[in-house]
Design an enzyme around this catalytic site. Structure first.
Site, short mmCIF file in Angstrom:
data_model
loop_
_atom_site.label_atom_id
_atom_site.label_comp_id
_atom_site.label_asym_id
_atom_site.label_seq_id
_atom_site.Cartn_x
_atom_site.Cartn_y
_atom_site.Cartn_z
N GLY A 1 0.81 -1.23 0.00
CA GLY A 1 0.00 0.00 0.00
C GLY A 1 0.83 1.27 0.00
CD GLU B 1 -2.93 -7.48 -5.26
OE1 GLU B 1 -3.03 -7.92 -4.10
OE2 GLU B 1 -2.48 -6.34 -5.52
CG ASN C 1 1.12 -9.31 -4.50
OD1 ASN C 1 -0.01 -8.99 -4.16
ND2 ASN C 1 2.06 -8.41 -4.71
NE ARG D 1 3.86 -10.67 -1.34
CZ ARG D 1 2.67 -10.29 -0.87
NH1 ARG D 1 1.92 -11.12 -0.17
NH2 ARG D 1 2.21 -9.09 -1.12
NE ARG E 1 -4.95 -8.52 5.49
CZ ARG E 1 -3.93 -8.23 4.68
NH1 ARG E 1 -2.91 -7.54 5.13
NH2 ARG E 1 -3.94 -8.61 3.42
P1 ADP Z 1 -1.17 -9.25 0.59
O1 ADP Z 1 -0.96 -8.77 -0.83
O2 ADP Z 1 -0.70 -10.62 0.88
O3 ADP Z 1 -2.47 -8.90 1.11
P2 ADP Z 1 0.07 -7.05 1.90
O4 ADP Z 1 0.03 -6.02 0.83
O5 ADP Z 1 -0.74 -6.91 3.12
O6 ADP Z 1 -0.07 -8.47 1.30
O7 ADP Z 1 1.60 -7.26 2.30
C1 ADP Z 1 2.00 -8.39 3.01
C2 ADP Z 1 3.12 -8.01 3.89
O8 ADP Z 1 4.23 -7.63 3.12
C3 ADP Z 1 2.81 -6.85 4.78
O9 ADP Z 1 3.48 -7.07 5.98
C4 ADP Z 1 3.38 -5.68 4.00
O10 ADP Z 1 3.70 -4.63 4.88
C5 ADP Z 1 4.59 -6.31 3.39
N1 ADP Z 1 5.02 -5.77 2.09
C6 ADP Z 1 4.53 -6.07 0.88
N2 ADP Z 1 5.21 -5.46 -0.10
C7 ADP Z 1 6.19 -4.75 0.50
C8 ADP Z 1 7.25 -3.90 0.02
N3 ADP Z 1 7.48 -3.67 -1.27
N4 ADP Z 1 8.03 -3.33 0.94
C9 ADP Z 1 7.83 -3.55 2.25
N5 ADP Z 1 6.87 -4.35 2.75
C10 ADP Z 1 6.05 -4.94 1.91
P1 ADP Z 2 0.50 -2.60 -3.59
O1 ADP Z 2 1.67 -3.08 -4.41
O2 ADP Z 2 0.89 -1.60 -2.57
O3 ADP Z 2 -0.34 -3.71 -3.10
P2 ADP Z 2 -1.48 -2.11 -5.68
O4 ADP Z 2 -1.07 -1.61 -7.01
O5 ADP Z 2 -1.83 -3.54 -5.55
O6 ADP Z 2 -0.35 -1.72 -4.63
O7 ADP Z 2 -2.68 -1.21 -5.16
C1 ADP Z 2 -3.11 -1.26 -3.83
C2 ADP Z 2 -4.51 -0.67 -3.72
O8 ADP Z 2 -4.51 0.69 -4.17
C3 ADP Z 2 -5.56 -1.35 -4.58
O9 ADP Z 2 -6.12 -2.48 -3.94
C4 ADP Z 2 -6.58 -0.23 -4.74
O10 ADP Z 2 -7.38 -0.06 -3.60
C5 ADP Z 2 -5.70 0.99 -4.88
N1 ADP Z 2 -5.37 1.24 -6.30
C6 ADP Z 2 -4.25 0.87 -6.95
N2 ADP Z 2 -4.26 1.26 -8.23
C7 ADP Z 2 -5.41 1.93 -8.43
C8 ADP Z 2 -6.03 2.62 -9.54
N3 ADP Z 2 -5.44 2.69 -10.72
N4 ADP Z 2 -7.25 3.19 -9.34
C9 ADP Z 2 -7.86 3.12 -8.13
N5 ADP Z 2 -7.34 2.51 -7.07
C10 ADP Z 2 -6.13 1.91 -7.18
MG MG Z 3 -1.38 -5.09 -4.26
#
Ligand code: ADP
Ligand code: ADP
Ligand code: MG
Length: 461
Positions: free
Chosen positions: A166, A275, A291, A293, A339
């Site tokens: 995020g 995703e 992702n 993993r 969670r």
């Molecule tokens: P999921 O996609 O499994 O729902 P989350 O986005 O909640 O995963 O991330 C899973 C864990 O990995 C969390 O503890 C998050 O803070 C950590 N995490 C994921 N991507 C990164 C990143 N690029 N840098 C640091 N922490 C990350």
């Molecule tokens: P991360 O690598 O941190 O998980 P994501 O690209 O998966 O980042 O995006 C995390 C969240 O941010 C998504 O689940 C969504 O809620 C929001 N998001 C990401 N991209 C977009 C977009 N283009 N428009 C609207 N919401 C977005």
């Molecule tokens: Mg994501």
């Protein structure tokens, strides 16, 4: 070929989860731990435990040399990286293999390709998967961006190519704002992820977050249907479900097929998640990232398909072909995951580690609590605030929600503030019951319904 000794290169609830799966397959388990985790449940459950350094993750769980030294000392023949930490670090995956062990996950090259969010967009587009309108690659500067945003229109997101969890995402509504934010975003991404690369995506308004679980053994590729994770705070998932009730059968078929096509196009091996954002008004879905993993919310998929995803990862890493065929994977019932974090909802969800003085866990048919907790455990302040995940299955969504309310009533964590109260309120909310929400819903809900001091005290109970 099979794995005899597994090193778990992670901590917390996922380490516990991996130990259980490995033991069920007859493996010997070796847990690494930092000085802050000597009393952790994972350390207690594993057959052997090896200290790898001080509390700071950089010096322990993110220290590739220390983790590899532990793996060699334990004579491990495989390493499971869990999620977070080194799980999406391609150099770590390569180093594990170079040291003669198996990495439980895809190859370093596959991680490099799919873990870079810009490269992954290209892979998705080549596999025929619709992506969010945006830049074709990394954006060099404001001038280059101007053309792109003129084409797609504001608001847009500036996203870090190496972002995750995020973080590394900004929404901007105008060119002036863009000019101001772009250099800041680049500097921040460089500092946080070691890579200042940025790309641009159009903001998909009122979207739902839907993702597809994939499994591959390099030759065969299957999906285990989708999860919906639209209830988020700060772009982090709070509550997840499977299946998504917002999909029609037709969209579900296309969505899942697109994820399998992507996996096949790179010869994917292991468990992964593709995703998407989904617009339930137009039926259009857009790829956002992969992702490479196991994900936090994988249990909801396990609950509706009966597949043990972590065992499957371990079998694949050991060289076995997929144990499931696509035609044998079906959705049965509905599952929801909450969670549970050590955070104080009355203080803007500030992390609140500390001593857990008492713990009651619900225990009935269809209820699972994946956790790092035990009564008397002191939650350390150095890591993320996830304490556990309450997962409930019902015959349909209404049944699942009814069981979830009972299960949340039976979950009692004393001594520290948690998000259990937030989940009780969500489980009682009519909009949530009707599944009428999108990715911005929860933040809005927190601002309106629970803005008063009473409201936030209610949540903190
Ligand atoms: P999921 O996609 O499994 O729902 P989350 O986005 O909640 O995963 O991330 C899973 C864990 O990995 C969390 O503890 C998050 O803070 C950590 N995490 C994921 N991507 C990164 C990143 N690029 N840098 C640091 N922490 C990350
Ligand atoms: P991360 O690598 O941190 O998980 P994501 O690209 O998966 O980042 O995006 C995390 C969240 O941010 C998504 O689940 C969504 O809620 C929001 N998001 C990401 N991209 C977009 C977009 N283009 N428009 C609207 N919401 C977005
Ligand atoms: Mg994501």
């Amino acid at each position: 070929m099979t794995i005899e000794t597994l090193l778990i290169a992670n901590r917390g609830e996922i380490a516990v989860r991996i130990i259980r799966a490995a033991k069920a397959l007859g493996m010997r388990t070796v847990q690494v731990y930092s000085q802050a985790d000597a009393k952790s449940l994972a350390v207690r459950l594993a057959d052997e435990a090896i200290e790898i350094g001080p509390p700071a993750a950089k010096k322990s769980y993110l220290n590739i040399e220390a983790v590899l030294a532990a793996a060699k000392a334990a004579k491990a023949d495989a390493v499971h990286p869990g999620y977070g930490f080194l799980s999406e670090n391609a150099d770590f995956a390569d180093a594990v293999v170079a040291a003669g062990m198996k990495f439980v996950g895809p190859s370093g090259d596959a991680i490099r390709l799919l873990g870079d969010k810009v490269a992954a967009r290209r892979v998705a587009a080549q596999a025929g998967v619709p992506t969010v309108p945006g830049s074709n690659g990394r954006v060099g500067g404001v001038e280059e961006a101007r053309e792109i945003v003129e084409r797609i229109g504001f608001p847009v997101m500036i996203k870090a190519a190496a972002g995750g969890g995020g973080r590394g995402i900004r929404i901007v509504g105008s060119m002036e704002e863009f000019e101001r934010q772009f250099p800041q975003a680049s500097a921040e991404a460089a500092a946080a992820f070691g890579d200042g690369g940025l790309y641009i995506e159009k903001v998909i308004e009122r979207a739902r977050h839907v993702e597809v679980q994939i499994l591959g053994d390099g030759k065969n590729f299957v999906h285990c249907f989708e999860r919906e994770c639209s209830l988020q705070r700060r772009r982090q998932k709070v509550w997840e479900e499977a299946p998504s009730v917002s999909l029609t059968e037709d969209v579900r078929t296309k969505l899942c097929a697109s994820a399998v096509a992507l996996a096949r196009s790179v010869g994917y091996s292991g468990a992964g998640t593709v995703e998407y954002l989904y617009d339930d008004e137009t039926g259009q879905f857009y790829f956002i990232e992969v992702n490479t993993r196991i994900q936090v919310e994988h249990p909801v998929t396990e609950m509706i398909t009966g597949i043990d995803l972590v065992q499957e990862m371990l079998r694949i890493a050991g060289g076995a072909p997929l144990s499931v065929r696509q035609e044998d994977i079906a959705i049965s019932g509905h599952a929801i995951e909450c969670r549970i974090n050590a955070e104080d909802p009355s203080r803007d969800f500030m992390p609140a580690p500390g001593l857990v003085s008492a713990l009651d866990v619900p225990d009935s048919e269809g209820v699972r609590f994946d956790t790092l907790l035990w009564a008397g455990y002191e939650v350390p302040p150095f890591y993320d605030s996830l304490l556990g995940k309450l997962i409930v299955r019902g015959k349909d969504r209404a049944d699942c929600l009814a069981r979830l309310r009972v299960a949340l009533d039976g979950l009692n964590i004393e001594g520290i503030p948690t998000t259990v109260g937030l989940h009780r309120a969500l489980a009682a909310d009519p909009e949530v019951a009707a599944s009428r929400y999108h990715t911005r819903f929860l933040e809005h809900w927190l601002l309106t319904a629970f803005a008063s001091p009473q409201g936030s005290r209610e949540l903190a109970r």
